[in-house]
Design a protein around this motif. Sequence first.
Motif, PDB file in Angstrom:
ATOM      1  N   PHE A   1      -4.080   0.945   3.094  1.00  0.00           N
ATOM      2  CA  PHE A   1      -3.467   1.652   4.208  1.00  0.00           C
ATOM      3  C   PHE A   1      -2.347   0.783   4.788  1.00  0.00           C
ATOM      4  O   PHE A   1      -2.545  -0.402   5.051  1.00  0.00           O
ATOM      5  N   ILE A   2      -1.190   1.388   4.984  1.00  0.00           N
ATOM      6  CA  ILE A   2      -0.018   0.663   5.463  1.00  0.00           C
ATOM      7  C   ILE A   2       0.309   1.113   6.876  1.00  0.00           C
ATOM      8  O   ILE A   2       0.385   2.313   7.164  1.00  0.00           O
ATOM      9  N   THR A   3       0.510   0.141   7.761  1.00  0.00           N
ATOM     10  CA  THR A   3       0.900   0.436   9.143  1.00  0.00           C
ATOM     11  C   THR A   3       2.213  -0.270   9.452  1.00  0.00           C
ATOM     12  O   THR A   3       2.334  -1.486   9.267  1.00  0.00           O
ATOM     13  N   LEU A   4       3.195   0.487   9.900  1.00  0.00           N
ATOM     14  CA  LEU A   4       4.463  -0.064  10.367  1.00  0.00           C
ATOM     15  C   LEU A   4       4.437  -0.104  11.884  1.00  0.00           C
ATOM     16  O   LEU A   4       4.114   0.891  12.534  1.00  0.00           O
ATOM     17  N   VAL A   5       4.796  -1.252  12.441  1.00  0.00           N
ATOM     18  CA  VAL A   5       4.833  -1.419  13.902  1.00  0.00           C
ATOM     19  C   VAL A   5       6.274  -1.632  14.342  1.00  0.00           C
ATOM     20  O   VAL A   5       6.978  -2.494  13.796  1.00  0.00           O
ATOM     21  N   ASP A   6       6.704  -0.855  15.328  1.00  0.00           N
ATOM     22  CA  ASP A   6       8.065  -1.018  15.833  1.00  0.00           C
ATOM     23  C   ASP A   6       8.126  -0.539  17.273  1.00  0.00           C
ATOM     24  O   ASP A   6       7.292   0.268  17.707  1.00  0.00           O
TER      25      ASP A   6
ATOM     26  N   LEU B   1       5.361  -5.706  10.591  1.00  0.00           N
ATOM     27  CA  LEU B   1       5.905  -5.788  11.949  1.00  0.00           C
ATOM     28  C   LEU B   1       7.426  -5.728  11.887  1.00  0.00           C
ATOM     29  O   LEU B   1       8.082  -6.665  11.444  1.00  0.00           O
ATOM     30  N   GLY B   2       7.988  -4.609  12.301  1.00  0.00           N
ATOM     31  CA  GLY B   2       9.436  -4.460  12.327  1.00  0.00           C
ATOM     32  C   GLY B   2       9.947  -3.519  11.258  1.00  0.00           C
ATOM     33  O   GLY B   2       9.778  -3.781  10.072  1.00  0.00           O
ATOM     34  N   GLY B   3      10.583  -2.426  11.704  1.00  0.00           N
ATOM     35  CA  GLY B   3      11.153  -1.460  10.764  1.00  0.00           C
ATOM     36  C   GLY B   3      12.629  -1.683  10.549  1.00  0.00           C
ATOM     37  O   GLY B   3      13.433  -0.748  10.603  1.00  0.00           O
ATOM     38  N   GLY B   4      13.005  -2.943  10.289  1.00  0.00           N
ATOM     39  CA  GLY B   4      14.403  -3.267  10.009  1.00  0.00           C
ATOM     40  C   GLY B   4      14.702  -3.180   8.527  1.00  0.00           C
ATOM     41  O   GLY B   4      13.975  -2.558   7.749  1.00  0.00           O
ATOM     42  N   TYR B   5      15.766  -3.847   8.113  1.00  0.00           N
ATOM     43  CA  TYR B   5      16.217  -3.746   6.721  1.00  0.00           C
ATOM     44  C   TYR B   5      15.167  -4.284   5.749  1.00  0.00           C
ATOM     45  O   TYR B   5      14.899  -3.675   4.711  1.00  0.00           O
ATOM     46  N   GLY B   6      14.563  -5.419   6.076  1.00  0.00           N
ATOM     47  CA  GLY B   6      13.559  -5.996   5.197  1.00  0.00           C
ATOM     48  C   GLY B   6      12.272  -5.203   5.182  1.00  0.00           C
ATOM     49  O   GLY B   6      11.703  -4.908   4.122  1.00  0.00           O
ATOM     50  N   GLY B   7      11.784  -4.822   6.366  1.00  0.00           N
ATOM     51  CA  GLY B   7      10.549  -4.067   6.451  1.00  0.00           C
ATOM     52  C   GLY B   7      10.616  -2.744   5.724  1.00  0.00           C
ATOM     53  O   GLY B   7       9.675  -2.361   5.010  1.00  0.00           O
ATOM     54  N   LEU B   8      11.724  -2.029   5.884  1.00  0.00           N
ATOM     55  CA  LEU B   8      11.852  -0.738   5.217  1.00  0.00           C
ATOM     56  C   LEU B   8      11.967  -0.882   3.707  1.00  0.00           C
ATOM     57  O   LEU B   8      11.442  -0.055   2.955  1.00  0.00           O
ATOM     58  N   ARG B   9      12.642  -1.923   3.252  1.00  0.00           N
ATOM     59  CA  ARG B   9      12.741  -2.122   1.804  1.00  0.00           C
ATOM     60  C   ARG B   9      11.353  -2.392   1.211  1.00  0.00           C
ATOM     61  O   ARG B   9      11.018  -1.891   0.114  1.00  0.00           O
ATOM     62  N   ILE B  10      10.534  -3.152   1.915  1.00  0.00           N
ATOM     63  CA  ILE B  10       9.175  -3.423   1.438  1.00  0.00           C
ATOM     64  C   ILE B  10       8.360  -2.133   1.390  1.00  0.00           C
ATOM     65  O   ILE B  10       7.687  -1.843   0.394  1.00  0.00           O
ATOM     66  N   ILE B  11       8.419  -1.340   2.452  1.00  0.00           N
ATOM     67  CA  ILE B  11       7.675  -0.083   2.487  1.00  0.00           C
ATOM     68  C   ILE B  11       8.107   0.831   1.344  1.00  0.00           C
ATOM     69  O   ILE B  11       7.275   1.435   0.656  1.00  0.00           O
ATOM     70  N   GLU B  12       9.416   0.919   1.146  1.00  0.00           N
ATOM     71  CA  GLU B  12       9.952   1.771   0.086  1.00  0.00           C
ATOM     72  C   GLU B  12       9.391   1.381  -1.285  1.00  0.00           C
ATOM     73  O   GLU B  12       9.041   2.244  -2.104  1.00  0.00           O
ATOM     74  N   ARG B  13       9.283   0.086  -1.537  1.00  0.00           N
ATOM     75  CA  ARG B  13       8.835  -0.384  -2.846  1.00  0.00           C
ATOM     76  C   ARG B  13       7.309  -0.329  -2.994  1.00  0.00           C
ATOM     77  O   ARG B  13       6.796  -0.050  -4.074  1.00  0.00           O
ATOM     78  N   VAL B  14       6.588  -0.599  -1.909  1.00  0.00           N
ATOM     79  CA  VAL B  14       5.117  -0.618  -2.001  1.00  0.00           C
ATOM     80  C   VAL B  14       4.550   0.800  -2.069  1.00  0.00           C
ATOM     81  O   VAL B  14       3.524   1.040  -2.718  1.00  0.00           O
ATOM     82  N   LEU B  15       5.217   1.748  -1.400  1.00  0.00           N
ATOM     83  CA  LEU B  15       4.744   3.141  -1.431  1.00  0.00           C
ATOM     84  C   LEU B  15       5.112   3.802  -2.764  1.00  0.00           C
ATOM     85  O   LEU B  15       5.813   4.806  -2.812  1.00  0.00           O
ATOM     86  N   SER B  16       4.608   3.249  -3.836  1.00  0.00           N
ATOM     87  CA  SER B  16       4.862   3.774  -5.178  1.00  0.00           C
ATOM     88  C   SER B  16       3.653   4.579  -5.643  1.00  0.00           C
ATOM     89  O   SER B  16       2.570   4.503  -5.046  1.00  0.00           O
ATOM     90  N   PRO B  17       3.800   5.366  -6.689  1.00  0.00           N
ATOM     91  CA  PRO B  17       2.678   6.193  -7.162  1.00  0.00           C
ATOM     92  C   PRO B  17       1.435   5.396  -7.538  1.00  0.00           C
ATOM     93  O   PRO B  17       0.324   5.932  -7.504  1.00  0.00           O
ATOM     94  N   ASP B  18       1.596   4.125  -7.900  1.00  0.00           N
ATOM     95  CA  ASP B  18       0.440   3.337  -8.334  1.00  0.00           C
ATOM     96  C   ASP B  18      -0.254   2.603  -7.191  1.00  0.00           C
ATOM     97  O   ASP B  18      -1.131   1.766  -7.422  1.00  0.00           O
ATOM     98  N   LEU B  19       0.099   2.911  -5.926  1.00  0.00           N
ATOM     99  CA  LEU B  19      -0.576   2.275  -4.794  1.00  0.00           C
ATOM    100  C   LEU B  19      -2.028   2.755  -4.745  1.00  0.00           C
ATOM    101  O   LEU B  19      -2.288   3.965  -4.670  1.00  0.00           O
ATOM    102  N   PRO B  20      -2.995   1.848  -4.776  1.00  0.00           N
ATOM    103  CA  PRO B  20      -4.413   2.259  -4.737  1.00  0.00           C
ATOM    104  C   PRO B  20      -4.747   3.060  -3.478  1.00  0.00           C
ATOM    105  O   PRO B  20      -4.159   2.860  -2.412  1.00  0.00           O
ATOM    106  N   ASP B  21      -5.707   3.964  -3.603  1.00  0.00           N
ATOM    107  CA  ASP B  21      -6.075   4.853  -2.501  1.00  0.00           C
ATOM    108  C   ASP B  21      -6.705   4.121  -1.323  1.00  0.00           C
ATOM    109  O   ASP B  21      -6.736   4.654  -0.213  1.00  0.00           O
ATOM    110  N   ASP B  22      -7.217   2.916  -1.569  1.00  0.00           N
ATOM    111  CA  ASP B  22      -7.900   2.205  -0.486  1.00  0.00           C
ATOM    112  C   ASP B  22      -6.979   1.281   0.303  1.00  0.00           C
ATOM    113  O   ASP B  22      -7.440   0.486   1.124  1.00  0.00           O
TER     114      ASP B  22
END
Length: 355
Positions: free
Chosen positions: A30-35, A7-28
Motif C-alpha cells: 500500500f502506497i501513501t503520498l503525503v503532501d 513524503l512530498g509530491g514533488g518531481y522526485g516523489g511523483l517519478r517514484i510513484i509513477e514507476r512503482v505503480l506498475s502492473p507487477d506491484l504486489p497486492d499487499d
Amino acid sequence: MKRLVILGGGYGGLRIIERVLSPDLPDDVFITLVDRMPFHGLKTEYYALAAGTTPESHLRVNFPNDPRLTVKYGEIAGVELDEQVVNFANGDTLSYDWLVIGLGCEDRYHDIPGAEQFTCSIQSMGATRNTYMAINNVNPYGTVSVVGGGLSGVEMAAELRESRPDLNVRIIDRGQSILSPFPKKLQEYASQWFIEHDVQLVSMANVTSIEQGIVYNHNQPVESDVIVWTAGIQANKIVRSLPIETDNIGRAKLNQYHQIQSHTNVYVVGDCASTIIAPSAQTAEIQGEQIALMLKKDIKGEEYPASLPALKHKGFLGSLGKKEGFASMGKMSLVGQMARVIKSGQLWMYKKHMG
C-alpha cells in the motif's frame, strides 16, 4: 500488509510513484503520498506566478489517480526513524515499512539580519502567492530588488520586467556575473539582455542586513518597495532535524542507493539529498528513477545491483521572459528564441504526461 510512505509530491516523489505503480506491484503493498497541497506544483515555474504572467491554475498538476495509492494531506512535524513513524502537526501518526523523504528545500538566509523577516520568497506555492500580492501592490515607478543572480533570480527578474515595465527592477548578486555556474556565453547573453531591458545589475555585492524596504549592500542602504530572496537554499527543516549525517546545507548524506546509512529502509530524494550534482527538478527525477528501482527490489526481496549509474544532468534550460532564453546541454550553449521554445515544449510535455 507492506506500507510505502512518500513524503512530498514533488518531481522526485511523483517519478517514484509513477514507476512503482506498475502492473507487477504486489497486492499487499500500500502506497501513501503525503503532501500539504492537493496537487503537484510546478516549482520551476513559480517565478512566473510571482511576476503575474502565469496563473496558478497553469502550475498545478493532479496527483495520480490509482486505487493502490492513498493521498494524505497534512503538515509533517517530524520522523521517528527507529520507530518507523511519521508524526503530523495535528497529532496524527503514520507508520511505514519503507519511507521516501522528498520534502524539498527552504530559503537559506546565511544568518543575515532581517533577511527572513523582510524579504519575499518563491520557494513554496503559499510564499509565491504572497510574493505575487506584494509585487502586484507596488505602484508604478516603484522598485523591486531580487537578491541572488542564479537561475531563479534571473528568471524572476526577467519575467517581472516583461510583466511590469513600469517598475524599476534590479538584481543584487555577490558574484562578478549573474548565472556564475553557467558557461560564459550564457552569462554574457543574460547580462546583455538585462542591460537592454533596463534592469540594474549590482555585482560583487555583500548584503550585510535587511530592513523593511531596505537592502544594505556593503552597509550602504538600497531602497526597494519589495525584496525577493533567491540567494540560496537549504534542506527542509524536517531533514535538518533528523539525527543523521548532513552536509553544510542540511541535506542528508546517503549511501550509493540513496538510503540513509543508519536506516536503509529510508530513501531521500531531491533537494533534501546531498548529491554530487546540483539540486534541481531534473536531479530529483533522475534520483527518483533509481529509487523506484531499489524499492521494487525491496518489495520483491531481490538483491540490489552492485552499483547504480552515476547521476548526470542532460542539461539546463532558463527563461528570459516569454520570448527568449538560454540552454546548456553538454558542451553546447544555446541562446535566444529557440532555447525558450525548447523550455516551453519540455514544460508542455511534462504537464501532459504527469497530468
